[in-house]
Scaffold this motif. Structure first.
Motif, PDB file in Angstrom:
ATOM      1  N   LEU A  10       1.274  -1.104   0.071  1.00  0.00           N
ATOM      2  CA  LEU A  10       0.186   0.018  -0.720  1.00  0.00           C
ATOM      3  C   LEU A  10       1.220   1.206   0.224  1.00  0.00           C
ATOM      4  O   LEU A  10       1.909   1.230   0.824  1.00  0.00           O
ATOM      5  N   LYS A  11       0.914   2.125  -0.579  1.00  0.00           N
ATOM      6  CA  LYS A  11       1.377   3.391  -1.037  1.00  0.00           C
ATOM      7  C   LYS A  11       0.464   4.804  -0.762  1.00  0.00           C
ATOM      8  O   LYS A  11      -0.838   4.780  -1.086  1.00  0.00           O
ATOM      9  N   ILE A  12       0.630   5.084   0.950  1.00  0.00           N
ATOM     10  CA  ILE A  12      -0.578   6.591   0.209  1.00  0.00           C
ATOM     11  C   ILE A  12       0.652   8.127   0.519  1.00  0.00           C
ATOM     12  O   ILE A  12       1.478   7.840   1.914  1.00  0.00           O
ATOM     13  N   PRO A  13       0.095   8.657  -0.150  1.00  0.00           N
ATOM     14  CA  PRO A  13       0.437  10.103  -0.335  1.00  0.00           C
ATOM     15  C   PRO A  13      -0.337  10.691   1.309  1.00  0.00           C
ATOM     16  O   PRO A  13      -1.359  10.356   0.932  1.00  0.00           O
ATOM     17  N   TYR A  14       0.791  11.060   1.622  1.00  0.00           N
ATOM     18  CA  TYR A  14       0.007  12.180   3.146  1.00  0.00           C
ATOM     19  C   TYR A  14       0.344  13.694   2.959  1.00  0.00           C
ATOM     20  O   TYR A  14       0.313  14.130   3.800  1.00  0.00           O
ATOM     21  N   LYS A  15       0.392  14.363   1.870  1.00  0.00           N
ATOM     22  CA  LYS A  15      -0.286  15.862   0.901  1.00  0.00           C
ATOM     23  C   LYS A  15      -1.232  15.893   2.229  1.00  0.00           C
ATOM     24  O   LYS A  15      -1.184  16.927   3.021  1.00  0.00           O
ATOM     25  N   ASN A  16      -2.408  15.617   1.447  1.00  0.00           N
ATOM     26  CA  ASN A  16      -3.686  15.604   2.599  1.00  0.00           C
ATOM     27  C   ASN A  16      -4.407  14.982   2.692  1.00  0.00           C
ATOM     28  O   ASN A  16      -5.270  15.112   3.050  1.00  0.00           O
ATOM     29  N   LEU A  17      -3.454  14.311   3.024  1.00  0.00           N
ATOM     30  CA  LEU A  17      -4.121  13.059   4.175  1.00  0.00           C
ATOM     31  C   LEU A  17      -4.603  13.330   5.878  1.00  0.00           C
ATOM     32  O   LEU A  17      -4.023  14.523   6.457  1.00  0.00           O
ATOM     33  N   GLN A  18      -5.381  12.823   6.104  1.00  0.00           N
ATOM     34  CA  GLN A  18      -6.675  13.436   7.631  1.00  0.00           C
ATOM     35  C   GLN A  18      -6.405  12.185   8.466  1.00  0.00           C
ATOM     36  O   GLN A  18      -6.291  10.878   7.950  1.00  0.00           O
ATOM     37  N   TYR A  19      -6.083  12.251   9.567  1.00  0.00           N
ATOM     38  CA  TYR A  19      -4.864  11.351  10.626  1.00  0.00           C
ATOM     39  C   TYR A  19      -5.639  11.832  11.699  1.00  0.00           C
ATOM     40  O   TYR A  19      -5.216  13.857  12.028  1.00  0.00           O
ATOM     41  N   LYS A  20      -5.266  11.752  12.548  1.00  0.00           N
ATOM     42  CA  LYS A  20      -4.709  11.770  14.193  1.00  0.00           C
ATOM     43  C   LYS A  20      -4.886  11.074  15.286  1.00  0.00           C
ATOM     44  O   LYS A  20      -4.661   9.935  14.525  1.00  0.00           O
TER      45      LYS A  20
ATOM     46  N   ILE B  92      -4.389   9.040  18.745  1.00  0.00           N
ATOM     47  CA  ILE B  92      -4.418   8.809  20.022  1.00  0.00           C
ATOM     48  C   ILE B  92      -3.914   8.213  20.642  1.00  0.00           C
ATOM     49  O   ILE B  92      -3.174   7.061  20.189  1.00  0.00           O
ATOM     50  N   ASN B  93      -3.329   8.441  21.883  1.00  0.00           N
ATOM     51  CA  ASN B  93      -2.212   7.683  22.752  1.00  0.00           C
ATOM     52  C   ASN B  93      -1.110   6.770  21.876  1.00  0.00           C
ATOM     53  O   ASN B  93      -0.668   5.989  23.005  1.00  0.00           O
ATOM     54  N   GLY B  94      -0.263   7.579  21.366  1.00  0.00           N
ATOM     55  CA  GLY B  94       1.021   7.029  20.247  1.00  0.00           C
ATOM     56  C   GLY B  94       0.671   6.368  19.200  1.00  0.00           C
ATOM     57  O   GLY B  94       1.373   6.292  18.598  1.00  0.00           O
ATOM     58  N   ASP B  95      -1.229   5.950  19.098  1.00  0.00           N
ATOM     59  CA  ASP B  95      -1.512   5.127  17.397  1.00  0.00           C
ATOM     60  C   ASP B  95      -1.393   6.502  16.983  1.00  0.00           C
ATOM     61  O   ASP B  95      -2.576   7.261  17.113  1.00  0.00           O
ATOM     62  N   THR B  96      -1.473   5.713  15.404  1.00  0.00           N
ATOM     63  CA  THR B  96      -2.088   7.020  14.594  1.00  0.00           C
ATOM     64  C   THR B  96      -2.855   6.096  13.324  1.00  0.00           C
ATOM     65  O   THR B  96      -3.098   5.257  13.382  1.00  0.00           O
ATOM     66  N   TYR B  97      -4.534   6.964  13.724  1.00  0.00           N
ATOM     67  CA  TYR B  97      -4.718   6.712  12.387  1.00  0.00           C
ATOM     68  C   TYR B  97      -5.582   7.423  11.471  1.00  0.00           C
ATOM     69  O   TYR B  97      -5.605   8.660  11.749  1.00  0.00           O
ATOM     70  N   LEU B  98      -5.277   6.191  10.213  1.00  0.00           N
ATOM     71  CA  LEU B  98      -5.405   7.266   8.670  1.00  0.00           C
ATOM     72  C   LEU B  98      -6.776   6.734   8.660  1.00  0.00           C
ATOM     73  O   LEU B  98      -7.501   6.132   8.312  1.00  0.00           O
ATOM     74  N   ASN B  99      -7.833   8.023   7.962  1.00  0.00           N
ATOM     75  CA  ASN B  99      -8.432   7.972   7.223  1.00  0.00           C
ATOM     76  C   ASN B  99      -8.490   7.771   5.478  1.00  0.00           C
ATOM     77  O   ASN B  99      -8.448   9.540   5.357  1.00  0.00           O
ATOM     78  N   LEU B 100      -8.849   6.893   4.832  1.00  0.00           N
ATOM     79  CA  LEU B 100      -8.450   6.966   3.825  1.00  0.00           C
ATOM     80  C   LEU B 100     -10.136   6.636   2.958  1.00  0.00           C
ATOM     81  O   LEU B 100     -10.998   6.682   3.811  1.00  0.00           O
ATOM     82  N   LYS B 101     -10.197   7.364   1.354  1.00  0.00           N
ATOM     83  CA  LYS B 101     -11.772   6.606   1.724  1.00  0.00           C
ATOM     84  C   LYS B 101     -12.464   5.379   1.737  1.00  0.00           C
ATOM     85  O   LYS B 101     -13.617   5.304   1.730  1.00  0.00           O
ATOM     86  N   ASP B 102     -12.089   4.367   1.277  1.00  0.00           N
ATOM     87  CA  ASP B 102     -12.308   2.998   1.193  1.00  0.00           C
ATOM     88  C   ASP B 102     -12.005   2.316   2.356  1.00  0.00           C
ATOM     89  O   ASP B 102     -11.698   1.221   2.997  1.00  0.00           O
ATOM     90  N   LYS B 103     -10.683   2.725   3.496  1.00  0.00           N
ATOM     91  CA  LYS B 103      -9.779   2.312   4.203  1.00  0.00           C
ATOM     92  C   LYS B 103      -9.691   3.227   5.790  1.00  0.00           C
ATOM     93  O   LYS B 103      -9.937   4.142   5.723  1.00  0.00           O
TER      94      LYS B 103
ATOM     95  N   ASP C  27       3.596   7.927  16.315  1.00  0.00           N
ATOM     96  CA  ASP C  27       2.826   8.359  16.187  1.00  0.00           C
ATOM     97  C   ASP C  27       4.013   9.928  14.846  1.00  0.00           C
ATOM     98  O   ASP C  27       4.599   9.747  15.294  1.00  0.00           O
ATOM     99  N   PHE C  28       2.514   9.797  14.159  1.00  0.00           N
ATOM    100  CA  PHE C  28       3.047  10.208  12.590  1.00  0.00           C
ATOM    101  C   PHE C  28       3.651  11.235  12.826  1.00  0.00           C
ATOM    102  O   PHE C  28       4.116  12.098  12.267  1.00  0.00           O
ATOM    103  N   HIS C  29       2.898  12.098  13.676  1.00  0.00           N
ATOM    104  CA  HIS C  29       2.738  14.010  13.169  1.00  0.00           C
ATOM    105  C   HIS C  29       4.270  14.059  13.934  1.00  0.00           C
ATOM    106  O   HIS C  29       5.564  14.483  13.676  1.00  0.00           O
ATOM    107  N   LYS C  30       5.193  13.120  14.753  1.00  0.00           N
ATOM    108  CA  LYS C  30       6.196  13.446  15.454  1.00  0.00           C
ATOM    109  C   LYS C  30       7.532  12.859  14.285  1.00  0.00           C
ATOM    110  O   LYS C  30       8.404  13.484  14.067  1.00  0.00           O
ATOM    111  N   ILE C  31       7.003  12.088  13.103  1.00  0.00           N
ATOM    112  CA  ILE C  31       8.099  11.756  12.193  1.00  0.00           C
ATOM    113  C   ILE C  31       7.879  12.791  11.495  1.00  0.00           C
ATOM    114  O   ILE C  31       8.888  13.367  10.802  1.00  0.00           O
TER     115      ILE C  31
END
Length: 102
Positions: free
Chosen positions: A65-75, A77-88, A96-100
Motif C-alpha cells: 500500500l502506498k499512501i500519499p500524505y500531502k492531504n491525508l487526514q489522521y489523528k 490517540i495514545n501514541g497510535d496513528t489513525y489514518l482515514n482514507l476513502k475506503d480504508k 506517532d506520525f506527527h512526530k515523524i
C-alpha cells in the motif's frame, strides 16, 4: 530489499516490524515513511520454508500500500496513528506520525 523506486523520495522513518490494522485486520508489515508517502511492504520471504531448513532467505519487501500524505487526514490517540482514507481505516500501532513528519 525494497521493491520500490526511491529516486524522487528520501526515507525519513523505517520500522521493519510494525503492527498495522487495516479494516479491523492486523498485519505485521514493514512501514516506511518517505518525504512524500507512507509505504507498507510485506516481506515475501517471511514464511519461506527454506528459512527453516538451514538456509537464510533475505527479506524481499513487496509494496502492499502506498499512501500519499500531502492531504491525508489522521489523528493521534495514545501514541497510535489513525489514518482515514476513502475506503480504508488504518491504524498504525505505537507510531506517532506527527512526530515523524515534523
Amino acid at each position: 530489499m525494497y521493491n520500490y523506486d526511491f529516486t524522487k523520495e528520501k526515507i525519513i522513518y523505517e520500522n521493519p516490524n510494525a503492527y498495522i490494522e487495516v479494516n479491523a485486520n492486523v498485519y505485521n508489515l514493514s512501514l516506511v515513511v518517505t518525504t512524500q508517502n507512507i509505504l507498507l511492504f510485506n516481506n515475501a520471504n517471511k514464511n519461506n520454508i527454506l528459512n527453516n531448513r538451514g538456509m537464510y532467505m533475505p527479506p524481499d519487501y513487496l509494496l502492499e500500500l502506498k499512501i500519499p500524505y500531502k492531504n491525508l487526514q489522521y489523528k493521534i490517540i495514545n501514541g497510535d496513528t489513525y489514518l482515514n482514507l476513502k475506503d480504508k481505516e488504518i491504524l498504525l500501532y505505537d507510531i506517532d506520525f506527527h512526530k515523524i513528519i515534523n
